[in-house]
Write a protein that holds these residues in place. Structure first.
Motif, PDB file in Angstrom:
ATOM      1  N   THR A  62      43.160  29.373  32.403  1.00 19.13           N
ATOM      2  CA  THR A  62      44.682  29.010  32.580  1.00 19.13           C
ATOM      3  C   THR A  62      44.619  27.872  33.547  1.00 19.13           C
ATOM      4  N   LYS A  63      43.566  27.699  34.347  1.00 23.64           N
ATOM      5  CA  LYS A  63      43.621  26.462  35.617  1.00 23.64           C
ATOM      6  C   LYS A  63      44.688  26.824  36.531  1.00 23.64           C
ATOM      7  N   LYS A  64      45.002  28.265  36.741  1.00 23.85           N
ATOM      8  CA  LYS A  64      45.774  28.473  37.771  1.00 23.85           C
ATOM      9  C   LYS A  64      45.161  29.843  38.456  1.00 23.85           C
ATOM     10  N   PRO A  65      45.799  30.051  39.909  1.00 21.71           N
ATOM     11  CA  PRO A  65      45.233  31.137  40.401  1.00 21.71           C
ATOM     12  C   PRO A  65      45.440  32.415  39.847  1.00 21.71           C
ATOM     13  N   ALA A  66      44.786  33.445  39.909  1.00 18.55           N
ATOM     14  CA  ALA A  66      44.698  34.739  39.264  1.00 18.55           C
ATOM     15  C   ALA A  66      44.593  35.817  40.484  1.00 18.55           C
ATOM     16  N   ILE A  67      45.355  37.035  39.970  1.00 16.08           N
ATOM     17  CA  ILE A  67      45.256  38.311  40.749  1.00 16.08           C
ATOM     18  C   ILE A  67      44.824  39.364  39.906  1.00 16.08           C
ATOM     19  N   LEU A  68      43.708  40.023  39.945  1.00 23.55           N
ATOM     20  CA  LEU A  68      43.152  40.969  39.333  1.00 23.55           C
ATOM     21  C   LEU A  68      42.671  42.268  40.140  1.00 23.55           C
ATOM     22  N   GLU A  69      42.749  43.234  39.507  1.00 26.18           N
ATOM     23  CA  GLU A  69      42.297  44.574  40.329  1.00 26.18           C
ATOM     24  C   GLU A  69      40.947  44.887  39.528  1.00 26.18           C
ATOM     25  N   HIS A  70      39.956  45.384  40.558  1.00 25.29           N
ATOM     26  CA  HIS A  70      38.768  45.724  39.995  1.00 25.29           C
ATOM     27  C   HIS A  70      38.229  46.868  40.865  1.00 25.29           C
ATOM     28  N   ILE A  71      37.173  47.424  40.483  1.00 20.62           N
ATOM     29  CA  ILE A  71      36.746  48.469  41.163  1.00 20.62           C
ATOM     30  C   ILE A  71      35.253  48.049  41.798  1.00 20.62           C
ATOM     31  N   HIS A  72      35.117  47.910  43.267  1.00 18.31           N
ATOM     32  CA  HIS A  72      33.865  47.288  43.648  1.00 18.31           C
ATOM     33  C   HIS A  72      33.366  48.398  44.569  1.00 18.31           C
ATOM     34  N   TYR A  73      32.079  48.128  44.847  1.00 19.66           N
ATOM     35  CA  TYR A  73      31.352  49.136  45.359  1.00 19.66           C
ATOM     36  C   TYR A  73      30.947  48.643  46.894  1.00 19.66           C
ATOM     37  N   ASN A  74      31.245  49.628  47.819  1.00 18.40           N
ATOM     38  CA  ASN A  74      30.685  49.037  49.284  1.00 18.40           C
ATOM     39  C   ASN A  74      29.320  49.358  49.601  1.00 18.40           C
ATOM     40  N   ASN A  75      28.822  49.165  50.694  1.00 21.84           N
ATOM     41  CA  ASN A  75      27.523  48.938  51.055  1.00 21.84           C
ATOM     42  C   ASN A  75      26.796  50.413  50.878  1.00 21.84           C
ATOM     43  N   ASP A  76      27.719  51.393  50.845  1.00 21.92           N
ATOM     44  CA  ASP A  76      27.192  52.884  50.890  1.00 21.92           C
ATOM     45  C   ASP A  76      27.154  53.225  49.361  1.00 21.92           C
ATOM     46  N   GLY A  77      27.633  52.439  48.167  1.00 22.58           N
ATOM     47  CA  GLY A  77      27.827  52.850  47.033  1.00 22.58           C
ATOM     48  C   GLY A  77      28.892  53.479  46.435  1.00 22.58           C
ATOM     49  N   ASP A  78      30.038  53.508  47.408  1.00 18.50           N
ATOM     50  CA  ASP A  78      31.192  54.085  47.316  1.00 18.50           C
ATOM     51  C   ASP A  78      32.202  53.244  46.413  1.00 18.50           C
ATOM     52  N   ALA A  79      32.816  53.688  45.517  1.00 16.42           N
ATOM     53  CA  ALA A  79      33.867  52.797  44.607  1.00 16.42           C
ATOM     54  C   ALA A  79      35.176  52.622  45.507  1.00 16.42           C
ATOM     55  N   MET A  80      35.576  51.577  45.391  1.00 16.34           N
ATOM     56  CA  MET A  80      36.859  51.127  46.263  1.00 16.34           C
ATOM     57  C   MET A  80      37.737  50.231  45.262  1.00 16.34           C
ATOM     58  N   ASN A  81      38.892  50.566  45.069  1.00 17.30           N
ATOM     59  CA  ASN A  81      39.778  49.803  44.352  1.00 17.30           C
ATOM     60  C   ASN A  81      39.935  48.592  45.216  1.00 17.30           C
ATOM     61  N   VAL A  82      39.821  47.176  44.389  1.00 20.60           N
ATOM     62  CA  VAL A  82      40.403  46.085  45.378  1.00 20.60           C
ATOM     63  C   VAL A  82      41.337  45.184  44.375  1.00 20.60           C
ATOM     64  N   GLU A  83      41.947  44.240  45.047  1.00 18.74           N
ATOM     65  CA  GLU A  83      42.627  43.289  44.309  1.00 18.74           C
ATOM     66  C   GLU A  83      41.850  42.012  44.734  1.00 18.74           C
ATOM     67  N   VAL A  84      41.517  41.334  43.643  1.00 17.36           N
ATOM     68  CA  VAL A  84      40.530  40.022  43.731  1.00 17.36           C
ATOM     69  C   VAL A  84      41.646  38.937  43.477  1.00 17.36           C
ATOM     70  N   HIS A  85      41.871  38.080  44.510  1.00 14.42           N
ATOM     71  CA  HIS A  85      42.729  36.764  44.412  1.00 14.42           C
ATOM     72  C   HIS A  85      41.692  35.650  44.297  1.00 14.42           C
ATOM     73  N   GLY A  86      42.118  34.941  43.196  1.00 11.81           N
ATOM     74  CA  GLY A  86      40.895  33.780  42.850  1.00 11.81           C
ATOM     75  C   GLY A  86      41.824  32.520  42.923  1.00 11.81           C
ATOM     76  N   SER A  87      41.544  31.231  43.490  1.00 13.18           N
ATOM     77  CA  SER A  87      42.112  30.171  43.239  1.00 13.18           C
ATOM     78  C   SER A  87      41.209  29.155  42.934  1.00 13.18           C
ATOM     79  N   PRO A  88      41.701  28.259  42.003  1.00 14.49           N
ATOM     80  CA  PRO A  88      40.722  27.096  41.671  1.00 14.49           C
ATOM     81  C   PRO A  88      40.489  25.902  42.654  1.00 14.49           C
ATOM     82  N   ILE A  89      39.432  25.366  42.536  1.00 13.17           N
ATOM     83  CA  ILE A  89      39.301  24.189  43.338  1.00 13.17           C
ATOM     84  C   ILE A  89      38.692  23.156  42.293  1.00 13.17           C
TER      85      ILE A  89
END
Length: 172
Positions: free
Chosen positions: A120-147
């Motif tokens: 899209t050549k535009k910023p994006a906001i997506l929801e993901h499941i990431h894993y912390n240092n202990d291996g626990d799942a956490m819901n995150v919002e990923v905000h990405g912006s192009p350079i």
């Protein structure tokens, strides 16, 4: 060539760069020196250094993980303190860090922010499941912006990660 400091007649100091060259004219060796006042260059270098330190302090003060990711190979080139606390390293891919994967995110469950931004050549906001240092799942919002580079190509993506686990639990 080397740099040194010279003193004016009034006692004030100024930086100089000296270029030395040795040659022979006939049988006589000749030693030539060119001295250049580099005061303005030194001031400009100092200003750039101050600006870099200021930008570093801004990035480091962000409480959420912050990354700069190369668009061509998904490698992290910069990560702030919050990101490093989660294990982020430069010379590591974003997908290896967040998912312990060997390839970029894909599919509907984990759409890749960088792929979306490239499309899209535009910023994006997506929801993901990431894993912390202990291996626990956490819901995150990923905000990405192009350079972009000067030709309009995406060369990097700035990414911020926001933990939204509590919000997602409340919604459920």
């Amino acid at each position: 060539q080397f740099e040194t400091v010279h003193k004016r007649k009034d006692g004030s100091l100024y930086p100089v760069e000296i270029h030395l060259q040795f040659s022979t004219l006939g049988v006589n060796p000749v030693f030539m020196a060119i001295m250049q006042n580099i005061t303005e260059r030194k001031k400009a270098e100092e200003k750039i250094q101050q600006q870099n330190e200021f930008m570093d302090s801004i990035i480091e003060s962000m409480p959420h993980p912050f990354y700069v990711i190369r668009a061509d190979d998904y490698y992290i080139v910069t990560a702030n303190l919050a990101a490093r606390a989660r294990g982020a390293l430069t010379d590591e891919t974003c997908y290896a860090l967040a998912y312990n994967r060997h390839s970029p995110c894909d599919g509907m469950d984990h759409p890749c922010p960088l792929k979306e931004i490239k499309k899209t050549k535009k910023p994006a906001i997506l929801e993901h499941i990431h894993y912390n240092n202990d291996g626990d799942a956490m819901n995150v919002e990923v905000h990405g912006s192009p350079i972009f580079n000067s030709e309009g190509d995406i060369v990097y993506m700035v990414e911020q990660i926001f933990d939204v686990t509590e919000r997602k639990s409340a919604e459920e």
